[in-house]
Design a protein around this motif. Structure first.
Motif, PDB file in Angstrom:
ATOM      1  N   GLU A  38       0.701  -1.291   0.063  1.00  0.00           N
ATOM      2  CA  GLU A  38      -0.153   0.049   0.102  1.00  0.00           C
ATOM      3  C   GLU A  38       0.976   1.422   0.145  1.00  0.00           C
ATOM      4  N   TYR A  39       2.209   1.077  -0.002  1.00  0.00           N
ATOM      5  CA  TYR A  39       2.791   2.372   0.094  1.00  0.00           C
ATOM      6  C   TYR A  39       4.516   2.052  -0.500  1.00  0.00           C
ATOM      7  N   ARG A  40       5.180   3.196  -0.701  1.00  0.00           N
ATOM      8  CA  ARG A  40       6.461   3.095  -1.216  1.00  0.00           C
ATOM      9  C   ARG A  40       7.242   3.978  -0.216  1.00  0.00           C
ATOM     10  N   VAL A  41       8.712   3.230  -0.164  1.00  0.00           N
ATOM     11  CA  VAL A  41       9.560   3.785   0.623  1.00  0.00           C
ATOM     12  C   VAL A  41      11.001   4.192  -0.039  1.00  0.00           C
ATOM     13  N   ALA A  42      11.387   5.215   0.301  1.00  0.00           N
ATOM     14  CA  ALA A  42      12.434   5.867  -0.215  1.00  0.00           C
ATOM     15  C   ALA A  42      13.864   5.335   0.391  1.00  0.00           C
ATOM     16  N   ALA A  43      13.787   3.959   0.290  1.00  0.00           N
ATOM     17  CA  ALA A  43      14.732   3.556   1.314  1.00  0.00           C
ATOM     18  C   ALA A  43      16.461   3.976   1.270  1.00  0.00           C
ATOM     19  N   GLU A  44      16.967   4.501   0.144  1.00  0.00           N
ATOM     20  CA  GLU A  44      18.062   5.003   0.191  1.00  0.00           C
ATOM     21  C   GLU A  44      18.196   6.256   0.824  1.00  0.00           C
ATOM     22  N   LYS A  45      17.354   7.185   0.796  1.00  0.00           N
ATOM     23  CA  LYS A  45      17.406   8.176   1.581  1.00  0.00           C
ATOM     24  C   LYS A  45      16.986   8.170   2.935  1.00  0.00           C
ATOM     25  N   LEU A  46      16.034   6.998   3.377  1.00  0.00           N
ATOM     26  CA  LEU A  46      15.832   6.849   4.666  1.00  0.00           C
ATOM     27  C   LEU A  46      16.894   6.264   5.511  1.00  0.00           C
ATOM     28  N   ILE A  47      17.675   5.428   4.891  1.00  0.00           N
ATOM     29  CA  ILE A  47      18.911   4.897   5.579  1.00  0.00           C
ATOM     30  C   ILE A  47      20.080   6.066   5.597  1.00  0.00           C
ATOM     31  N   LYS A  48      20.178   7.058   4.712  1.00  0.00           N
ATOM     32  CA  LYS A  48      21.039   8.222   4.943  1.00  0.00           C
ATOM     33  C   LYS A  48      20.562   9.091   5.947  1.00  0.00           C
ATOM     34  N   ALA A  49      19.270   9.163   6.241  1.00  0.00           N
ATOM     35  CA  ALA A  49      18.757  10.214   7.305  1.00  0.00           C
ATOM     36  C   ALA A  49      19.010   9.238   8.736  1.00  0.00           C
ATOM     37  N   LEU A  50      18.753   8.049   8.550  1.00  0.00           N
ATOM     38  CA  LEU A  50      19.175   7.327   9.891  1.00  0.00           C
ATOM     39  C   LEU A  50      20.608   7.373  10.450  1.00  0.00           C
ATOM     40  N   THR A  51      21.550   7.316   9.623  1.00  0.00           N
ATOM     41  CA  THR A  51      22.998   7.213   9.721  1.00  0.00           C
ATOM     42  C   THR A  51      23.354   8.540   9.963  1.00  0.00           C
ATOM     43  N   ASP A  52      22.804   9.827   9.502  1.00  0.00           N
ATOM     44  CA  ASP A  52      23.200  11.169   9.668  1.00  0.00           C
ATOM     45  C   ASP A  52      22.834  11.552  11.140  1.00  0.00           C
ATOM     46  N   HIS A  53      21.557  10.969  11.622  1.00  0.00           N
ATOM     47  CA  HIS A  53      20.805  11.201  13.146  1.00  0.00           C
ATOM     48  C   HIS A  53      21.729  10.245  13.883  1.00  0.00           C
ATOM     49  N   ALA A  54      22.315   9.215  13.742  1.00  0.00           N
ATOM     50  CA  ALA A  54      23.055   8.605  14.545  1.00  0.00           C
ATOM     51  C   ALA A  54      24.595   9.059  14.765  1.00  0.00           C
ATOM     52  N   ASP A  55      24.976   9.850  13.641  1.00  0.00           N
ATOM     53  CA  ASP A  55      26.203  10.278  13.516  1.00  0.00           C
ATOM     54  C   ASP A  55      26.211  11.667  14.633  1.00  0.00           C
ATOM     55  N   GLU A  56      24.995  12.315  14.712  1.00  0.00           N
ATOM     56  CA  GLU A  56      24.928  13.472  15.313  1.00  0.00           C
ATOM     57  C   GLU A  56      25.023  13.093  17.000  1.00  0.00           C
ATOM     58  N   GLN A  57      24.711  11.927  17.192  1.00  0.00           N
ATOM     59  CA  GLN A  57      24.330  11.456  18.700  1.00  0.00           C
ATOM     60  C   GLN A  57      25.669  10.375  19.221  1.00  0.00           C
ATOM     61  N   ARG A  58      26.139   9.655  18.421  1.00  0.00           N
ATOM     62  CA  ARG A  58      27.280   8.979  19.025  1.00  0.00           C
ATOM     63  C   ARG A  58      28.606   9.274  18.605  1.00  0.00           C
TER      64      ARG A  58
END
Length: 351
Positions: A38-58
């Motif tokens: 029922e939906y589509r995911v921009a997986a490449e951009k999502l993974i980039k967002a997750l790694t950027d968010h982790a980089d800000e914290q860790r």
């Protein structure tokens, strides 16, 4: 004398993502959807967002992202193939059974997390998951001194993560809807043909009525003059797997083919769309984004790519597609569908 086993290690972290949890929780939160179809995911951009968010914290460097998902018979989908080709991303596939349940994913996650912790490859682990079955992986990593940081998706109500998993993790964070929203879009539904029409009979026979994120290729590049196909078909010979003799196919698949006279149904529509998307993704990886001009103005595929579609499909199926013009059309639909998503091409309205 101290061995390397006891030498303090530099700060390094890995991200472990249970894609089944991430997609299901996000689909319900953002779109009210209960199925991936029922939906589509921009997986490449999502993974980039997750790694950027982790980089800000860790503190320290990212070792890699481990992406845990499932597929029938562990055969990756087109989107999973894209993820597998991303740098610093490891795709781990479990089996998806007929009931839609993931099998083997938890065991793979535990094995990877525990091995990295045991060999002191990481000091911290970011875990995006919600199932209590992940608890043994957390406990095993912590026994080796790894800090586990649990991420979750904002729940629609209550909690979508197991209580024990939350308790055992060193830190807990909930990803807000606004963070995830840019990467999830609802699939557009193609109109269903009126009962009794030729299109309705065709779709019923092929098991169609499928949701699709984009219209058919005829609606692409609306208003632009299409490329005129060659007036004569140049025929060549390609081997067809499972056949004793080579089969002759047109270099361009854009010519009309007659339906078989024996009344047999052609290949499955979803399967053809999947093959078309796979060939498109191969083309994108091999030719690069700058070569999108080779496909313009569309919607007719260049003969070389059109021929590659047919050859790839026949290799996969082990039989000829010459009698099935609709199946060849679905191949092109799948190809363009991937191109639309990859390059974000605007879609006009057909007359």
């Amino acid at each position: 004398m101290a061995t390397s086993e006891y030498v303090p290690q530099p700060a390094r972290y890995a991200i472990f993502v249970d894609a089944g949890y991430l997609y299901a929780a996000s689909g319900a939160l953002l779109l009210g959807c209960g199925s991936r179809r029922e939906y589509r995911v921009a997986a490449e951009k999502l993974i980039k967002a997750l790694t950027d968010h982790a980089d800000e914290q860790r503190r320290g460097e990212l070792l890699r992202v481990y992406w845990f998902d499932a597929a029938p018979k562990r055969q990756p989908t087109v989107d999973q193939r894209v993820i597998a080709n991303l740098p610093l991303v490891k795709l781990r596939l479990g089996n998806l059974n007929a009931q839609g349940q993931q099998k083997g994913v938890d065991a793979q996650l535990r094995a990877d997390l525990e091995a990295l912790a045991r060999h002191r490859a990481i000091t911290d682990a970011v875990l995006l998951a919600g199932d209590e079955d992940m608890l043994p992986a957390v406990e095993a990593a912590q026994r080796y001194g790894v800090r586990v940081h649990l991420w979750g998706v904002e729940p629609t109500h209550g909690s979508n993560q197991a209580e024990w998993l939350v308790w055992e993790s060193d830190t807990v964070e909930v990803l807000a809807a606004d963070f995830l929203r840019p990467y999830f879009t609802k699939a557009k539904v193609l109109p269903v043909p009126a009962p009794g029409t030729a299109a309705a009979v065709r779709d019923a026979a092929a098991g169609a009525h499928r949701t699709s994120p984009v219209p058919s290729p005829s609606q692409v590049f609306a208003g632009r003059p299409p490329v005129k196909p060659a007036t004569s078909a140049v025929r060549t010979t390609v081997p067809v797997p499972g056949s004793a003799t080579p089969a002759t196919v047109a270099a361009s698949m854009n010519s009309t083919a007659n339906a078989p006279s024996d009344g047999k149904l052609g290949p499955d529509r979803d399967h053809m769309l999947e093959i078309g998307e796979h060939v498109a993704q191969k083309w994108i990886f091999e030719r690069g984004r700058d070569n999108i001009r080779d496909l313009l103005p569309g919607p007719i595929l260049p003969p070389v790519i059109d021929k590659e579609l047919l050859i790839e499909a026949e290799k996969t199926l082990g039989s000829s597609l010459r009698p099935y013009q609709e199946a060849r059309t679905w191949l092109r639909d799948g190809f363009w569908e991937r191109v639309y998503r990859e390059f974000g091409i605007g879609i006009g309205k057909s007359d």
